[in-house]
Design a protein around this motif. Structure first.
Motif, mmCIF file in Angstrom:
data_model
loop_
_atom_site.group_PDB
_atom_site.id
_atom_site.type_symbol
_atom_site.label_atom_id
_atom_site.label_comp_id
_atom_site.label_asym_id
_atom_site.label_seq_id
_atom_site.Cartn_x
_atom_site.Cartn_y
_atom_site.Cartn_z
ATOM 1 N N GLU A 91 -0.040 -2.347 4.749
ATOM 2 C CA GLU A 91 0.076 -3.336 3.672
ATOM 3 C C GLU A 91 -0.611 -2.841 2.404
ATOM 4 O OE1 GLU A 91 -1.345 -7.187 4.856
ATOM 5 O OE2 GLU A 91 0.420 -7.582 6.105
ATOM 6 N N ILE A 92 -1.773 -2.226 2.551
ATOM 7 C CA ILE A 92 -2.493 -1.688 1.405
ATOM 8 C C ILE A 92 -1.663 -0.604 0.716
ATOM 9 C CG2 ILE A 92 -4.516 -0.312 0.697
ATOM 10 C CD1 ILE A 92 -6.056 -1.828 2.959
ATOM 11 N N ASP A 94 1.605 -0.025 1.011
ATOM 12 C CA ASP A 94 2.863 -0.586 0.489
ATOM 13 C C ASP A 94 2.645 -1.350 -0.809
ATOM 14 O OD1 ASP A 94 4.155 0.523 2.638
ATOM 15 O OD2 ASP A 94 4.384 -1.375 3.735
ATOM 16 N N SER A 95 1.544 -2.085 -0.926
ATOM 17 C CA SER A 95 1.292 -2.844 -2.154
ATOM 18 C C SER A 95 0.967 -1.908 -3.309
ATOM 19 C CB SER A 95 0.171 -3.861 -1.956
ATOM 20 O OG SER A 95 -1.078 -3.203 -1.784
ATOM 21 N N ALA A 98 4.293 -0.507 -4.632
ATOM 22 C CA ALA A 98 5.236 -1.477 -5.225
ATOM 23 C C ALA A 98 5.090 -1.557 -6.727
ATOM 24 C CB ALA A 98 5.005 -2.849 -4.605
#
Length: 98
Positions: A91-92, A94-95, A98
């Motif tokens: 998640e880290i 991927d964010s 983005a």
């Protein structure tokens, strides 16, 4: 996929590598982990103690070729915590992408 949960205990580089190794096997001998990580017995023991106290790693003594050996594996709780930590790291990353 497990719910993401950053885990500071697992996140330490050596402990993360230990969990990664153990996640791919039913169990690994202490000396094999020590060799792969290229660290001292005492340093590895310290990290394993922390993981064992959190109930993430199971230790079993077995006798092989007349010598006692320590066999290590992830517990179900350890596997779950490791997978949740990986999800948090994803998640880290991927964010940030983005």
């Amino acid at each position: 996929m497990p719910e993401a949960s950053f885990n500071p205990l697992i996140h330490a580089p050596i402990r993360l590598r230990i969990c990664a190794m153990l996640s791919k096997a039913a169990g690994i001998e202490f000396s094999e982990i020590q060799s792969r990580l290229d660290i001292s017995k005492s340093a590895l023991s310290k990290h394993l103690t922390q993981l064992h106290e959190a109930s993430y790693v199971d230790e079993e003594s077995v006798v092989r070729l007349g010598r006692a050996r320590q066999w290590l594996s992830l517990t179900p709780a350890g596997r779950s915590a490791y997978e949740a930590h990986l999800a948090a790291l994803r998640e880290i990353v991927d964010s940030a992408e983005a």
